[in-house]
Design an enzyme around this catalytic site. Sequence first.
Site, short mmCIF file in Angstrom:
data_model
loop_
_atom_site.label_atom_id
_atom_site.label_comp_id
_atom_site.label_asym_id
_atom_site.label_seq_id
_atom_site.Cartn_x
_atom_site.Cartn_y
_atom_site.Cartn_z
CB SER A 158 -0.95 -0.04 1.21
OG SER A 158 -1.89 1.02 1.12
CG HIS B 286 -3.90 -0.92 -1.13
ND1 HIS B 286 -3.87 -0.79 0.25
CD2 HIS B 286 -4.42 -2.14 -1.38
CE1 HIS B 286 -4.35 -1.91 0.79
NE2 HIS B 286 -4.67 -2.74 -0.18
CG ASP C 23 -5.94 -5.54 1.70
OD1 ASP C 23 -6.56 -6.60 1.90
OD2 ASP C 23 -5.84 -5.02 0.57
#
Length: 189
Positions: free
Chosen positions: A12, A39, A133
């Site tokens: 991310s 991401h 995540d």
Amino acid sequence: MEVGRVILIGASTGGPGQIESIIKALPSLKHTTIIIAQHMASDFLGSFAKRMSQQSANSVYIIENKMVLEAGCIYVAQGVVTLTEEREGLVFHLSPPKESRFNPDINSIFSAFTPYAKRCKILGVILTGIGDDGVQGCKELALQGARTLTQTAQSAIVDGMPARARQEVEGIEILNTDEIKNKITEFCT
């Protein structure tokens, strides 16, 4: 399924530069497939994939619905990715990200490969980022015997996802960015 080795990379905040550094260092892939779940807004995935393609000896594709996974390629995930095994091989299936989730959903792509962990060699990698995540998917992979890596607190630009992975994924290897790059290169050969 013909793919011998699969590397799943989830990242991310701070991930694009680290991922590009890894991709640039890779040898020509033969029996290894790499799937990147970074991401990012959908509008930027194309330029991210294009930059990696220009820096890599390997073909880079954005995953499209019903695309067949091929060994020796690098794929950039988008949305929620699942897999089915069909006559032509492993086939990607896409659905839009849920409103409250990320694009792409790292957990979905890691979990999609869990059923294949005993049939091919899988390496799951959690890099820099906020939140958690990918951690659940990484745990599932580890429970099925896949090898898993994450960053040290010092090498992660943002130590949210790696910190959670270090806490929750049993047996995960904890390495700095250069060591991860070396382990990924070794895994490919």
